[in-house]
Design an enzyme around this catalytic site. Sequence first.
Site, PDB file in Angstrom:
ATOM      1  N   ARG A 117      -8.705  -0.313   4.232  1.00  0.00           N
ATOM      2  CA  ARG A 117      -7.805   0.687   3.634  1.00  0.00           C
ATOM      3  C   ARG A 117      -6.445   0.076   3.345  1.00  0.00           C
ATOM      4  NH1 ARG A 117      -6.636   5.303   7.193  1.00  0.00           N
ATOM      5  NH2 ARG A 117      -5.325   5.653   5.384  1.00  0.00           N
TER       6      ARG A 117
ATOM      7  N   ARG B  58      -0.004  14.881  12.673  1.00  0.00           N
ATOM      8  CA  ARG B  58       0.741  14.525  11.457  1.00  0.00           C
ATOM      9  C   ARG B  58       1.065  15.823  10.703  1.00  0.00           C
ATOM     10  NH1 ARG B  58      -0.974   9.033   9.490  1.00  0.00           N
ATOM     11  NH2 ARG B  58       0.837   9.232   8.157  1.00  0.00           N
TER      12      ARG B  58
ATOM     13  N   ASP C  71       4.423   0.812  11.972  1.00  0.00           N
ATOM     14  CA  ASP C  71       3.202   0.208  11.422  1.00  0.00           C
ATOM     15  C   ASP C  71       3.015  -1.252  11.856  1.00  0.00           C
ATOM     16  OD1 ASP C  71       2.669   2.603  10.232  1.00  0.00           O
ATOM     17  OD2 ASP C  71       3.441   2.028   8.266  1.00  0.00           O
TER      18      ASP C  71
ATOM     19  N   LYS D  58       0.835  -1.215   0.000  1.00  0.00           N
ATOM     20  CA  LYS D  58       0.000   0.000   0.000  1.00  0.00           C
ATOM     21  C   LYS D  58       0.862   1.255   0.000  1.00  0.00           C
ATOM     22  CE  LYS D  58      -1.724   1.667   4.076  1.00  0.00           C
ATOM     23  NZ  LYS D  58      -1.453   3.099   4.318  1.00  0.00           N
ATOM     24  N   ASN D  59       1.833   1.309   0.904  1.00  0.00           N
ATOM     25  CA  ASN D  59       2.582   2.557   1.062  1.00  0.00           C
ATOM     26  C   ASN D  59       3.605   2.780  -0.053  1.00  0.00           C
ATOM     27  OD1 ASN D  59       1.072   3.123   3.262  1.00  0.00           O
ATOM     28  ND2 ASN D  59       2.629   2.590   4.785  1.00  0.00           N
TER      29      ASN D  59
ATOM     30  N   CYS E   2      -5.627  12.828  12.423  1.00  0.00           N
ATOM     31  CA  CYS E   2      -5.414  11.390  12.413  1.00  0.00           C
ATOM     32  C   CYS E   2      -5.433  10.842  13.825  1.00  0.00           C
ATOM     33  CB  CYS E   2      -4.073  11.098  11.745  1.00  0.00           C
ATOM     34  SG  CYS E   2      -3.870   9.384  11.408  1.00  0.00           S
TER      35      CYS E   2
END
Length: 422
Positions: free
Chosen positions: A401, A121, A309, A22-23, A116
């Site tokens: 997500r 952030r 993460d 994803k990232n 967030c």
Amino acid sequence: MDKIVVQGGRKLKGEVRISGAKNAVLPLMAAALLTEEPSQIENVPNLQDVQTMIKLLRVLGAKVHYSDHILEVKPGRDLKLVAPYHLVSTMRASFCVLGSMLARLGEAKVSLPGGCIIGPRPIDLHLKGLEGLGSTISIEHGYVVARAKNGLCGSDIFLGGKFGSSVLATANVLMAATLARGTTYIENAACEPELVDLANFLIKMGANIKGHGSHLIEIKGVRKLRGARHTVISDRIEAGTFMVAGAMVKGSDVLVRDCCPEHIMAVIDKLSQAGIAIKKGRTTVRVRRNGTLKTLDITTLPYPGFPTDLQAQMMALTTVAPGISVITEKIYPDRFIHVSELNRMGCKIFLEGASAIIHGVVRLSGAPVMASDLRASAALILAGLAAEGTTEVRRVYHLDRGYEQIEKKLSSLGAVIRREKE
Ligand code: EPU
């Protein structure tokens, strides 16, 4: 809204395939806007965040086609200048279009990203970097308005912040610098594998980049970029999540396939310290849990340190390691929203500043819990795998997500897990 229901206590056995990262893919999609020519990106995971980014590229005027994990982006000649609030506010990675739009159009108006749950952030490093390339930036009515009417200029840019380097600020400046006049040096650049993937894509597009993967990146600007074809790297956070899954219940034996073991060395190291048997292949990691888990002491750090993460998922593991473990968060000091929910499942976690002190128990007890963010949702599912009885993880929309079919992948390993409507 959906919930995930897990019956705990089953050993996991079998193989699981890891999806594209994803990232990595989200900045790649922003980078595709740097040329008017079409690009093709393969191994693109079917995730909510990818769908949001597709919507954003379309709003900006690109034609996008996505099927069978292949994404085609045709930006064309005329891009729009405005990335609107309703899309950028839902997903921080979409802020990455700022660098590519500014470089290509000489002007961009991108909504400030939203707040967030994992803590503040800021975007100061993104703005500092783009100003360093000669643009003027103002904040107007919730939008970042960046202008470089005479084009961007290469420069020496230091991108270190209070918490070290920034992944997406490095991505934004890297993309913008590819089309700047002259040479840019990004010092204190992030060196995460997702950034290396972005640099490799940009090089295929014709960019002149050296040093990616280190803290000093050199970019010699070029006049134009072309379309390119690229395969996204595999998701190291998804791989780490499934490795933890294979460690939650005694007797489990899981082969994580299509991953990059060298991207997850920090996780392999900590799982080995916990007493898990790990066998690395070229693109696989086998995880076997036989005995009782040992306690751990973990600090999250920028790559190649232990990734933030995976902090929540690793905390779920330490809850079933009898004794005291300590986890310190050095990237997002407030990223502990999962603690109160894990405590509902029978372990005792105390917060002391940016550290969690975890009193692990032999067995968790299943409970209804609430998911707060993407990685916390995964952590609660992992805890549910090891808990006695049923765990209901509510409000799991965050999960979609960032994890492609997590419940299907876990049930293929033997977990008793299903998705239900609330
Ligand atoms: N920071 C600043 N100023 C900035 C930008 C960041 O002070 O202008 C600080 C942040 O507050 C944080 C630290 O720098 O303390 C690192 O943040 P970074 O900018 O690296 O985070 P990011 O680029 O916004 C990406 C991932 C996150 C991941 C972080 C850290 C994407 C789309 N997101 O965010 O992923 O946690 O890097 O590795 O790539 C997730 O996937 O669940 C997720 C949150």
